[in-house]
Design a protein around this motif. Structure first.
Motif, mmCIF file in Angstrom:
data_model
loop_
_atom_site.group_PDB
_atom_site.id
_atom_site.type_symbol
_atom_site.label_atom_id
_atom_site.label_comp_id
_atom_site.label_asym_id
_atom_site.label_seq_id
_atom_site.Cartn_x
_atom_site.Cartn_y
_atom_site.Cartn_z
ATOM 1 N N TYR A 1 36.486 21.989 -0.569
ATOM 2 C CA TYR A 1 36.525 23.042 -1.583
ATOM 3 C C TYR A 1 36.677 22.430 -2.964
ATOM 4 O O TYR A 1 37.278 21.382 -3.140
ATOM 5 C CB TYR A 1 37.594 24.097 -1.263
ATOM 6 N N THR B 1 33.190 26.531 -1.939
ATOM 7 C CA THR B 1 33.635 25.974 -0.664
ATOM 8 C C THR B 1 32.408 25.669 0.185
ATOM 9 O O THR B 1 31.528 26.513 0.325
ATOM 10 C CB THR B 1 34.548 26.975 0.087
ATOM 11 N N HIS C 1 40.667 33.863 -0.393
ATOM 12 C CA HIS C 1 39.487 33.125 0.054
ATOM 13 C C HIS C 1 39.721 32.436 1.396
ATOM 14 O O HIS C 1 38.859 32.452 2.269
ATOM 15 C CB HIS C 1 39.078 32.109 -1.015
ATOM 16 N N ARG D 1 34.131 27.451 -8.738
ATOM 17 C CA ARG D 1 34.986 27.462 -7.546
ATOM 18 C C ARG D 1 34.102 27.715 -6.327
ATOM 19 O O ARG D 1 33.461 28.748 -6.218
ATOM 20 C CB ARG D 1 36.057 28.552 -7.690
ATOM 21 N N GLN E 1 45.235 28.835 -4.356
ATOM 22 C CA GLN E 1 44.228 28.431 -3.373
ATOM 23 C C GLN E 1 44.710 27.219 -2.563
ATOM 24 O O GLN E 1 44.600 27.208 -1.335
ATOM 25 C CB GLN E 1 42.917 28.115 -4.099
ATOM 26 N N TYR F 1 37.628 23.030 -7.017
ATOM 27 C CA TYR F 1 38.439 23.881 -7.887
ATOM 28 C C TYR F 1 38.524 23.258 -9.275
ATOM 29 O O TYR F 1 38.437 22.039 -9.425
ATOM 30 C CB TYR F 1 39.828 24.113 -7.269
#
Length: 155
Positions: free
Chosen positions: A37, A124, A145, A122, A50, A39
């Motif tokens: 992921y 994933t 999420h 952002r 998150q 960020y």
């Protein structure tokens, strides 16, 4: 603007420093599923939420065969502070050059408070045991999420 990945694409290889300055490579995870992921910045409210969500669900994800790697443009020192302050268990790696962020389609133009800016999107990406993209999700919300991923993956 970087290209977004699609299911079936080969996940771009990377080797980046973790919070301790040790290299972490996607290749190290061959044979395991990995949730990568992306960020914008350590120690910010949304990114903290998150990262804490991923940490809280690490056991559930690991039991289902998933490892988790968080990537931001931060340097290892900032990642170490983030990890200590929030007691994070996820692997955090830094990409100050933004090369990996770009390769994954996680860096480019985005809307922020109604303005178009260039920055980290952002995102994933779920990578399977063979290094192929299983899912690629962009412009995800920081809150809720992780629960959505767990539900979508049927865990």
């Amino acid at each position: 603007m970087s290209e977004r990945l699609q299911p079936g694409d080969t996940a771009p290889a990377f080797t980046l420093p973790d919070a301790d300055g040790k290299d972490v490579s996607l290749a190290d995870y061959r044979g395991r599923k990995v949730i990568v992921y992306f960020y914008p910045a350590a120690l910010t409210p949304g990114c903290t939420k998150q990262a804490c969500d991923f940490t809280d669900n690490l056991g559930v994800l690991a039991d289902a065969g998933y490892d988790v790697i968080g990537i931001s443009p931060d340097k290892p020192e900032k990642l170490a502070k983030f990890r200590e302050k929030e007691d994070l268990k996820v692997t955090l790696v830094g990409d100050p050059s933004k090369e990996t962020l770009g390769a994954y389609g996680a860096f480019g133009e985005k809307k922020l408070y109604g303005k178009t800016v260039t920055g980290v999107i952002r995102s994933t990406v779920v990578v399977d045991e063979e290094g192929k993209v299983e899912r690629a999700l962009y412009n995800v919300k920081a809150t809720g999420h992780v629960a959505k991923i767990i539900k979508d993956l049927g865990i």
